[in-house]
Design an enzyme around this catalytic site. Sequence first.
Site, mmCIF file in Angstrom:
data_model
loop_
_atom_site.group_PDB
_atom_site.id
_atom_site.type_symbol
_atom_site.label_atom_id
_atom_site.label_comp_id
_atom_site.label_asym_id
_atom_site.label_seq_id
_atom_site.Cartn_x
_atom_site.Cartn_y
_atom_site.Cartn_z
ATOM 1 N N GLY A 1 11.413 -67.273 -16.166
ATOM 2 C CA GLY A 1 10.073 -68.077 -15.790
ATOM 3 C C GLY A 1 9.926 -69.081 -17.262
ATOM 4 O O GLY A 1 10.585 -68.785 -18.198
ATOM 5 N N GLY A 2 8.779 -69.601 -17.178
ATOM 6 C CA GLY A 2 8.521 -70.324 -18.252
ATOM 7 C C GLY A 2 8.177 -69.643 -19.664
ATOM 8 O O GLY A 2 7.861 -70.047 -20.711
ATOM 9 N N PHE A 3 7.687 -68.305 -19.069
ATOM 10 C CA PHE A 3 7.423 -67.470 -20.370
ATOM 11 C C PHE A 3 8.232 -66.143 -20.597
ATOM 12 O O PHE A 3 7.988 -65.268 -21.377
ATOM 13 C CB PHE A 3 5.888 -66.755 -20.152
ATOM 14 N N GLY A 4 9.343 -66.201 -20.151
ATOM 15 C CA GLY A 4 10.363 -65.007 -20.366
ATOM 16 C C GLY A 4 11.171 -64.572 -18.971
ATOM 17 O O GLY A 4 11.543 -65.430 -18.059
ATOM 18 N N ASP B 1 -2.869 -67.338 -14.501
ATOM 19 C CA ASP B 1 -1.613 -67.979 -14.240
ATOM 20 C C ASP B 1 -1.230 -67.688 -12.582
ATOM 21 O O ASP B 1 -0.375 -66.988 -12.391
ATOM 22 C CB ASP B 1 -0.457 -67.610 -15.119
ATOM 23 N N LEU C 1 16.501 -60.390 -12.636
ATOM 24 C CA LEU C 1 15.499 -60.945 -11.334
ATOM 25 C C LEU C 1 15.140 -62.413 -11.458
ATOM 26 O O LEU C 1 14.952 -63.007 -10.141
ATOM 27 C CB LEU C 1 14.163 -59.907 -11.242
ATOM 28 N N GLY C 2 14.679 -62.853 -12.282
ATOM 29 C CA GLY C 2 14.237 -64.184 -12.486
ATOM 30 C C GLY C 2 14.129 -64.813 -13.848
ATOM 31 O O GLY C 2 13.889 -63.980 -15.033
ATOM 32 N N LYS D 1 10.075 -57.582 -18.669
ATOM 33 C CA LYS D 1 9.902 -58.927 -18.795
ATOM 34 C C LYS D 1 10.011 -58.861 -20.190
ATOM 35 O O LYS D 1 9.100 -58.541 -20.960
ATOM 36 C CB LYS D 1 8.398 -59.470 -18.334
#
Length: 668
Positions: free
Chosen positions: A350-353, A466, A347-348, A370
Amino acid sequence: MFSKLLMLFLLMRIAASEGDDDFIYNGFHRSDNMSLDSAAEITSNGLLQLTNSAHQKGLAFYPIPLHFKTSRGESQSFSTNFVFAIMPTYPNVTSYGAAFVISPSKDFPGAQPSEYMGIFNPKNISNPSNHIAAIEFDTVGDPQFHDIDGNHVGVDINDLVSIRSAPAAYYSNISGRFKNISLTSGEPMHVWVEYNGAQNQLNVTLSPIKLPKPDRPLLSLMVNLSSIVLDDAYIGFSSSTRAASVSHYILGWSFKMNGQAQALDLLHLPKLPRIGPKKKSEFLTIGLPIIVLISTLAIISAVGLIIRRKIKFAEVLEDWEREYGTHRFSYKDLFMATKGFTDRELLGVGGFGRVYRGVLLTSKIEVAVKRVSHDSRQGIREFISEIMSLGHLRHRNLVQLLGYCRRKKELLLVYDYMPNGSLDKLLFDNPNSMLGWSGRFRVIKGVASGLLYLHEEWEQVVLHRDIKASNVLLDSEMNGRLGDFGLARLYDHGTDPQTTRMVGTFGYLAPELTRTGKATTSTDVFAFGAFMLEVACGRGPIDSSLPGDEEILVEWVAGCWRRGTILAAADPKLVLDYAVEEMDLVLKLGLLCSHPLSAERPSMRQVMQFLDGDAPLPDLSSDDLGAAILEVGHYEGFDDLHLSYPSSLEQGFASTRSIQESVLSGGR
C-alpha cells in the site's frame, strides 16, 4: 525324563506366548527351541547364524508345523518379514546364498550344500512330491538352474529353477525407481513375503534395513500354493557355501497366518560381527589436529555470526517504551515469523507500507506485519503512545492491533491475520470469488458498527482517517473488519481534535479538509459514504478509464439518482441478484454520507439506525443538495481554489472532485 519335560514346557511356552500361527523374534535366544541342523546355531549376542565357513549348509526352522490350508483345502493367506545378512570373509569372493523355505518337513536327508542350498540333491530336485516353496536370495549365477545373474531374488517351486526372478533391488519411494542392492554387501536387509490366498498372489519386497518398506514389491506373481504346500508345513531358512567362506545371519523374524506380521524392533536387533581386523586409530596424528582446527574455525564463525545477528536484529528501544510491556515485539521474532520478510509471505503493498503474513514461533498465532517508515519529526513517542492505546480496542468488526516494533527508521505494526484478505481483492481482482449482495450488505453493516464504536462507544474518540475497501479485511467467516490504524488519531470526548495535517486517500477526502486540514468524525463519515458506494457499485471512487460523466463515482450515482434511475448504479456483476430495498438504501445513504456540507452528514449512530431499519432515511432533494453545494463553496474553501459555484448536483460533486485533486497536487 527331566529333559523331555523341559522340552515340553518350552514348546508350551512358545505356543502360549506367540500362538501357533503368530510369532516374532527380535533377536534369538538359545531357549527359543528353534529347530537347528548342520552348521546352524544361535550366537551369544542373539544372531541366528546359518553358516560361518566353507562347504557348509545350515537349516533353522520354527519348531511347530503350521496349518497352511482351510477346511476346504484352500491355501490360507500369510505374511512374514525378516532381516538377514550375507557376509563374505573376503571382499569380491562369493558363495551361495540363503532361502526362506516352506516344507512338509524340517529334515532334509541327503540334501547337499553349495548349489543345492541344503534342501535338494541331484535325485529329488524338480520332483513335485517335494511340496517345497522357497524364496531364494542367490549370490551365484548357476547356468544349470538358468540363473539370471549372480545377485538375484527368485521364487522356487520344488526346484532351484525359479518360476520368477529379478536382480536384487528395492523400490525407492523418493525417486520412484528400483535401485540395485548387493546381497553380499555385509549390510542387513529387510524382506517382506506376503501371500494372498483368496487371490493367489505372492509379493516379495526387499529393502535396506535403514529404509521403510517400499511402496512396490520386487516380485509380484500369481501362484496357487494349495497344490504345492501341504496342510501341515514347517517354515524356516536354509543356506549353503562352497569353497569360499561366507556367513549367513538372520537377525529377526516375524510371521502371521491370515494377517499382517508384526513389525520388527529394528533398533534393538542384535549387531553383526565386524569383518576383518580392527583399524588402527589415527586420531592423535590426523584426527586431533583436524578437530582443533575445525573447532577454532567454528568458534570464530560463531562469534562472527553472533555479532552479525546482533547488528542485523538491532532495535531502537528507549526507556519510555518499557512501559508498553507485551505490546512491544522484538524484531527477531517478527523476522523469524515472516521467514525474513520474504516475498512469498507478502500479502500486499500500500501507500504506507508492505504487509506480510507471519506465524509467531512461540504461540503459533498467525499475524499480519505491516512495515512502514517513520519520521522522528512527527513525534514518535506520541505516535507510539496512540498506537498502544489503539491496542486496547475490542470490537468484532475491528482488526485487533497486537503491538509494534521499532527498528532504526522503520516501524512494524502487528495485527491479527485475516485469512480471506482485503475486500477490494474480492470486489475487483478475483471475479471467480465475487462477493454476493448479502455478503456485501453484511460487510457494510459490520464496518458501520465498528466505526460507531470508534466514534462514540470507546473511552476516547478514534478518527480512522483512511476508510476504504482495501482497509476492510475479511475474517474466516467473511465478516468485515476495519483495519490499518496507521493514520488513526485519538482525542477525548467533548473536545476538538487537534489534527491539522491532511492525510487519506484520493476519492475518500471530505471537501472541508482543503480549508481546515482538520479530520473529524464527519470526515470519516464522508469516506464511509464513498466506501458504501464502492461496495454497492463494484468500482472505485475514481476511475479515469471511464467516460467523463462516469469517472467520479459519487457524481455518477448522484446523476442516476437525479434522473430517477439510481438502481442503474448497482454493480452489474450482481446480475440484479440483490434486495432492491437494501440496494436503494445503501446508494442513497452513500450519497447522504458524502454530502458536500459536513453538517448535513449523519452521525455513525444514525447510519446504523438507517441500516438496521430503526429509522427512515430522510428524503433527498436535488434542489436542497444543490444549494448545499453552493454553501460549501462559500464556507468551505471553493473560492480559495478558484472554482466556480456549481449550478447542479453533478457539478457540485465535480467540485468536490476538484477539491480532492487540489489536495492531491498541493495540499499534502
